[in-house]
Design a protein around this motif. Sequence first.
Motif, PDB file in Angstrom:
ATOM      1  N   LEU A 258      -0.390  12.774 -13.531  1.00  0.00           N
ATOM      2  CA  LEU A 258      -0.941  12.408 -14.668  1.00  0.00           C
ATOM      3  C   LEU A 258       0.165  11.861 -15.814  1.00  0.00           C
ATOM      4  CD1 LEU A 258      -3.244  15.164 -15.107  1.00  0.00           C
ATOM      5  CD2 LEU A 258      -3.924  12.919 -14.481  1.00  0.00           C
ATOM      6  N   PRO A 259       1.388  12.433 -15.564  1.00  0.00           N
ATOM      7  CA  PRO A 259       2.499  11.872 -16.624  1.00  0.00           C
ATOM      8  C   PRO A 259       2.845  10.404 -16.429  1.00  0.00           C
ATOM      9  CG  PRO A 259       3.036  13.951 -15.933  1.00  0.00           C
ATOM     10  CD  PRO A 259       1.976  13.634 -15.175  1.00  0.00           C
ATOM     11  N   PHE A 260       2.457   9.941 -15.219  1.00  0.00           N
ATOM     12  CA  PHE A 260       2.721   8.529 -14.821  1.00  0.00           C
ATOM     13  C   PHE A 260       1.638   7.887 -15.219  1.00  0.00           C
ATOM     14  CE2 PHE A 260       1.754   5.068 -11.963  1.00  0.00           C
ATOM     15  CZ  PHE A 260       2.856   4.305 -12.069  1.00  0.00           C
ATOM     16  N   GLY A 261       0.468   8.398 -15.324  1.00  0.00           N
ATOM     17  CA  GLY A 261      -0.794   7.742 -15.940  1.00  0.00           C
ATOM     18  C   GLY A 261      -0.549   7.287 -17.424  1.00  0.00           C
ATOM     19  N   ILE A 262       0.139   8.293 -18.130  1.00  0.00           N
ATOM     20  CA  ILE A 262       0.385   7.984 -19.693  1.00  0.00           C
ATOM     21  C   ILE A 262       1.458   6.971 -19.663  1.00  0.00           C
ATOM     22  CG2 ILE A 262       1.629   9.107 -21.447  1.00  0.00           C
ATOM     23  CD1 ILE A 262       0.642  11.852 -20.432  1.00  0.00           C
ATOM     24  N   CYS A 263       2.416   6.764 -19.005  1.00  0.00           N
ATOM     25  CA  CYS A 263       3.433   5.518 -18.832  1.00  0.00           C
ATOM     26  C   CYS A 263       2.463   4.432 -18.828  1.00  0.00           C
ATOM     27  CB  CYS A 263       4.258   5.763 -17.958  1.00  0.00           C
ATOM     28  SG  CYS A 263       5.675   6.980 -18.236  1.00  0.00           S
ATOM     29  N   VAL A 264       1.583   4.353 -17.806  1.00  0.00           N
ATOM     30  CA  VAL A 264       0.971   3.135 -17.358  1.00  0.00           C
ATOM     31  C   VAL A 264      -0.125   2.811 -18.659  1.00  0.00           C
ATOM     32  CG1 VAL A 264      -1.346   2.234 -16.258  1.00  0.00           C
ATOM     33  CG2 VAL A 264       0.737   3.529 -14.958  1.00  0.00           C
ATOM     34  N   ALA A 265      -0.408   3.974 -19.490  1.00  0.00           N
ATOM     35  CA  ALA A 265      -1.389   3.646 -20.651  1.00  0.00           C
ATOM     36  C   ALA A 265      -0.282   2.829 -21.689  1.00  0.00           C
ATOM     37  CB  ALA A 265      -1.972   5.009 -21.197  1.00  0.00           C
ATOM     38  N   GLN A 266       0.639   2.770 -21.611  1.00  0.00           N
ATOM     39  CA  GLN A 266       1.559   2.169 -22.828  1.00  0.00           C
ATOM     40  C   GLN A 266       1.377   0.638 -22.901  1.00  0.00           C
ATOM     41  OE1 GLN A 266       2.191   4.573 -25.150  1.00  0.00           O
ATOM     42  NE2 GLN A 266       1.501   5.822 -23.295  1.00  0.00           N
ATOM     43  N   ALA A 267       1.540   0.192 -21.548  1.00  0.00           N
ATOM     44  CA  ALA A 267       1.598  -1.281 -21.277  1.00  0.00           C
ATOM     45  C   ALA A 267       0.274  -1.969 -22.119  1.00  0.00           C
ATOM     46  CB  ALA A 267       1.433  -1.760 -20.003  1.00  0.00           C
ATOM     47  N   PRO A 268      -0.827  -1.751 -21.977  1.00  0.00           N
ATOM     48  CA  PRO A 268      -1.958  -2.471 -22.841  1.00  0.00           C
ATOM     49  C   PRO A 268      -2.034  -1.779 -24.374  1.00  0.00           C
ATOM     50  CG  PRO A 268      -3.078  -0.787 -21.360  1.00  0.00           C
ATOM     51  CD  PRO A 268      -1.685  -0.720 -21.141  1.00  0.00           C
ATOM     52  N   THR A 269      -1.423  -0.981 -24.624  1.00  0.00           N
ATOM     53  CA  THR A 269      -1.373  -0.166 -26.014  1.00  0.00           C
ATOM     54  C   THR A 269      -0.292  -0.841 -27.100  1.00  0.00           C
ATOM     55  OG1 THR A 269      -0.958   1.756 -25.170  1.00  0.00           O
ATOM     56  CG2 THR A 269      -3.154   1.506 -25.295  1.00  0.00           C
ATOM     57  N   LEU A 270       0.761   0.288 -26.812  1.00  0.00           N
ATOM     58  CA  LEU A 270       1.848   0.235 -27.567  1.00  0.00           C
ATOM     59  C   LEU A 270       2.571  -1.224 -27.437  1.00  0.00           C
ATOM     60  CD1 LEU A 270       3.208   3.785 -28.026  1.00  0.00           C
ATOM     61  CD2 LEU A 270       1.864   2.462 -29.856  1.00  0.00           C
ATOM     62  N   PHE A 271       2.648  -1.368 -26.265  1.00  0.00           N
ATOM     63  CA  PHE A 271       3.604  -2.882 -25.717  1.00  0.00           C
ATOM     64  C   PHE A 271       3.005  -3.864 -26.480  1.00  0.00           C
ATOM     65  CE2 PHE A 271       5.746  -1.310 -21.415  1.00  0.00           C
ATOM     66  CZ  PHE A 271       6.262  -0.193 -22.089  1.00  0.00           C
ATOM     67  N   VAL A 272       1.601  -4.184 -26.674  1.00  0.00           N
ATOM     68  CA  VAL A 272       0.999  -5.133 -27.114  1.00  0.00           C
ATOM     69  C   VAL A 272       0.940  -4.767 -28.640  1.00  0.00           C
ATOM     70  CG1 VAL A 272      -1.427  -6.243 -27.408  1.00  0.00           C
ATOM     71  CG2 VAL A 272      -0.847  -5.276 -25.088  1.00  0.00           C
ATOM     72  N   GLN A 274       3.728  -3.895 -29.921  1.00  0.00           N
ATOM     73  CA  GLN A 274       4.916  -4.467 -30.233  1.00  0.00           C
ATOM     74  C   GLN A 274       4.768  -5.979 -30.414  1.00  0.00           C
ATOM     75  OE1 GLN A 274       6.741  -1.719 -26.892  1.00  0.00           O
ATOM     76  NE2 GLN A 274       8.576  -2.239 -28.252  1.00  0.00           N
ATOM     77  N   ALA A 275       4.187  -6.589 -29.372  1.00  0.00           N
ATOM     78  CA  ALA A 275       4.181  -7.950 -29.285  1.00  0.00           C
ATOM     79  C   ALA A 275       3.637  -8.704 -30.230  1.00  0.00           C
ATOM     80  CB  ALA A 275       3.388  -8.480 -28.017  1.00  0.00           C
ATOM     81  N   ALA A 276       2.517  -8.016 -31.102  1.00  0.00           N
ATOM     82  CA  ALA A 276       1.817  -8.453 -32.253  1.00  0.00           C
ATOM     83  C   ALA A 276       3.030  -8.681 -33.499  1.00  0.00           C
ATOM     84  CB  ALA A 276       0.680  -7.610 -32.547  1.00  0.00           C
ATOM     85  N   VAL A 369       8.620  -9.748 -36.969  1.00  0.00           N
ATOM     86  CA  VAL A 369      10.190  -9.895 -36.762  1.00  0.00           C
ATOM     87  C   VAL A 369      10.604 -11.248 -36.020  1.00  0.00           C
ATOM     88  CG1 VAL A 369      11.813  -8.718 -35.814  1.00  0.00           C
ATOM     89  CG2 VAL A 369      10.107  -7.321 -36.745  1.00  0.00           C
ATOM     90  N   PRO A 370      11.547 -11.755 -36.506  1.00  0.00           N
ATOM     91  CA  PRO A 370      11.973 -12.757 -35.777  1.00  0.00           C
ATOM     92  C   PRO A 370      12.903 -12.441 -34.483  1.00  0.00           C
ATOM     93  CG  PRO A 370      13.678 -12.429 -37.472  1.00  0.00           C
ATOM     94  CD  PRO A 370      12.292 -11.298 -37.702  1.00  0.00           C
ATOM     95  N   MET A 371      12.327 -11.767 -33.316  1.00  0.00           N
ATOM     96  CA  MET A 371      12.624 -11.454 -32.200  1.00  0.00           C
ATOM     97  C   MET A 371      11.545 -11.934 -31.055  1.00  0.00           C
ATOM     98  SD  MET A 371      13.610  -7.787 -30.819  1.00  0.00           S
ATOM     99  CE  MET A 371      14.192  -7.380 -29.178  1.00  0.00           C
ATOM    100  N   SER A 372      12.078 -12.898 -30.071  1.00  0.00           N
ATOM    101  CA  SER A 372      11.340 -13.200 -29.303  1.00  0.00           C
ATOM    102  C   SER A 372      10.616 -12.086 -28.455  1.00  0.00           C
ATOM    103  CB  SER A 372      12.031 -14.002 -28.109  1.00  0.00           C
ATOM    104  OG  SER A 372      11.347 -14.586 -27.063  1.00  0.00           O
ATOM    105  N   VAL A 373       9.066 -12.522 -28.192  1.00  0.00           N
ATOM    106  CA  VAL A 373       8.536 -11.523 -27.449  1.00  0.00           C
ATOM    107  C   VAL A 373       8.812 -11.521 -25.882  1.00  0.00           C
ATOM    108  CG1 VAL A 373       6.617 -13.088 -26.283  1.00  0.00           C
ATOM    109  CG2 VAL A 373       5.870 -10.843 -27.288  1.00  0.00           C
ATOM    110  N   PHE A 374       9.774 -12.352 -25.535  1.00  0.00           N
ATOM    111  CA  PHE A 374      10.052 -12.434 -24.027  1.00  0.00           C
ATOM    112  C   PHE A 374      10.820 -11.225 -24.120  1.00  0.00           C
ATOM    113  CE2 PHE A 374       8.584 -16.523 -24.317  1.00  0.00           C
ATOM    114  CZ  PHE A 374       7.804 -16.537 -23.085  1.00  0.00           C
ATOM    115  N   TRP A 375      11.574 -10.551 -25.136  1.00  0.00           N
ATOM    116  CA  TRP A 375      12.422  -9.297 -24.936  1.00  0.00           C
ATOM    117  C   TRP A 375      11.455  -8.224 -24.361  1.00  0.00           C
ATOM    118  CZ3 TRP A 375      17.212  -8.104 -25.483  1.00  0.00           C
ATOM    119  CH2 TRP A 375      18.235  -8.811 -25.957  1.00  0.00           C
ATOM    120  N   LEU A 376      10.252  -8.238 -24.284  1.00  0.00           N
ATOM    121  CA  LEU A 376       9.446  -7.288 -23.843  1.00  0.00           C
ATOM    122  C   LEU A 376       9.131  -7.298 -22.240  1.00  0.00           C
ATOM    123  CD1 LEU A 376       6.503  -6.884 -26.399  1.00  0.00           C
ATOM    124  CD2 LEU A 376       8.558  -5.542 -26.202  1.00  0.00           C
TER     125      LEU A 376
END
Length: 502
Positions: A258-272, A274-276, A369-376
């Motif tokens: 389950l903790p691994f599932g929590i990490c997986v959940a960050q990619a379509p949420t907080l990572f996105v 950040q990208a915005a 923020v003037p930082m390229s999204v490719f940093w993600l």
Amino acid sequence: MPLIGAYIADTYTGRFTMVLLSSLIYLMGLSLLTMSQFIPSLKPCKLNVCQRARSVHEVIFFLAMYFISIGTGGHKPCLESFGGDQFDDDHSEERKRKMSYFNLWNFALCCGLFLGVTVIVYVQDHIGWNVASLILTITMAVTIVTFYVGKPYYRYRRSEGNPLAPLLQVFVAAIRKRKLLYPSNPSLLYEVSRSEKSPGRLLAHTDRLRFLDKAAIIEDEEGIVNEKSRNPWRLARVTKVEELKLVLNMVPIWLTSLPFGICVAQAPTLFVKQAAAMNREISNDINIPPATTYSFGAIAMIISITIYEKVLVPYIRRVTGDERGIKILQRIGIGMVLAVLGMIVAAIVERKRLGIANEEIIQGGNHEVPMSVFWLAPQYGILGIGDGFALVGLQEYFYDQVPDSMRSLGIAFYLSVIGLGSFLSSFLIILVDHITGNGAKSWIGKDINTSRVDNFYWLLAALNGLNLCVYVYLAKKYTYKNVQGRVVAADCNNSDGVELMP
């Protein structure tokens, strides 16, 4: 929902029928969404001006969402397990191809995911949601027809009835015989002979959870009974006892996943999110939609699965002589290690982004923020590679290590890791925001540029690091499924039960 759909498939309808019905229900949901975009009386928005939603708009929308949810619940666990049923476990070459099946399945899923977050997102942003919905509806209709056309060529597994009832029978029989002494030899426990007709494969006896073995003790008054006259609530076969042991042994592995599932959940949420808040320009005319950054992870997963299947597994097979290459739980463990590393990298990148954001705020500020999204890309990539190990390994584990009659339920257990991981992620975010919101800066606020998401990533890295220690301990003690009638590659307690034809 996947657990309900899988239970119905394993007990009543069969996997093919459930896949077909759930796919049609899913198509109905997509069709309703498409209709709401094209039929004027169902469109809440006209000429980019959205009116207050009327009852008919709400009914159509929620009805479509329910259809899609119900369809997904039956489609996801049953289609994958139905694909696994096409391979014969008793045939060495087919057994190897079955091990590759889960890699190929996820390779195809990632290709679909990549097209979804690139092509479909582009159509939604630049052409319209109506066209995107129409494309998805037509695609789903074509896949259903294609699936049905193959009906004469599929292999089908006959349903053996309620898969949970035998587990309950073993538990009841063990309680009834709790005062009996263990037999001096496990061979004295009740099991049908190989010559006697019995559905399914026979499992070898293991020494774990020995209190359940009492369910298979033959009492003096029972004598040697035949299979038809046996009362399953008083006397259980060794195979059924071992099946209950398999299910109980999976619970700790499921919990530590389950903790691994929590990490997986960050990619379509907080990572996105950040990208915005980052610079997504490729050129003067092209901007990457925030959701499209999810394709970084899909690409990494495609590459990792390909390298694992075509390079690592053949090499490890030659070195170790093990047809699986590495054990299932070892593969999952590698993915968990990469998840910890991914969270660490995500925290470092976010700290750098916040440093630039703070400078911009002091100078007058800009939400982007003037930082390229490719940093993600590195954090997406590491998690994507980790998914190629852990997610595929979890699918193979929950399909292979459950009783043969519960394979759809097994895939549903895997899906519950992802689903419950998302719920736990939301709960953890709410809890962290509540605790840190009283301070100078909330870790997860409405404005990501004034939050401390990097601290949240460090928290996830620490939680998953501690969880990894528990997982490694459990994996070392784990006893894999051991099928009778074949030569086992290594000792039952130390191998993954790879069976070789005699």
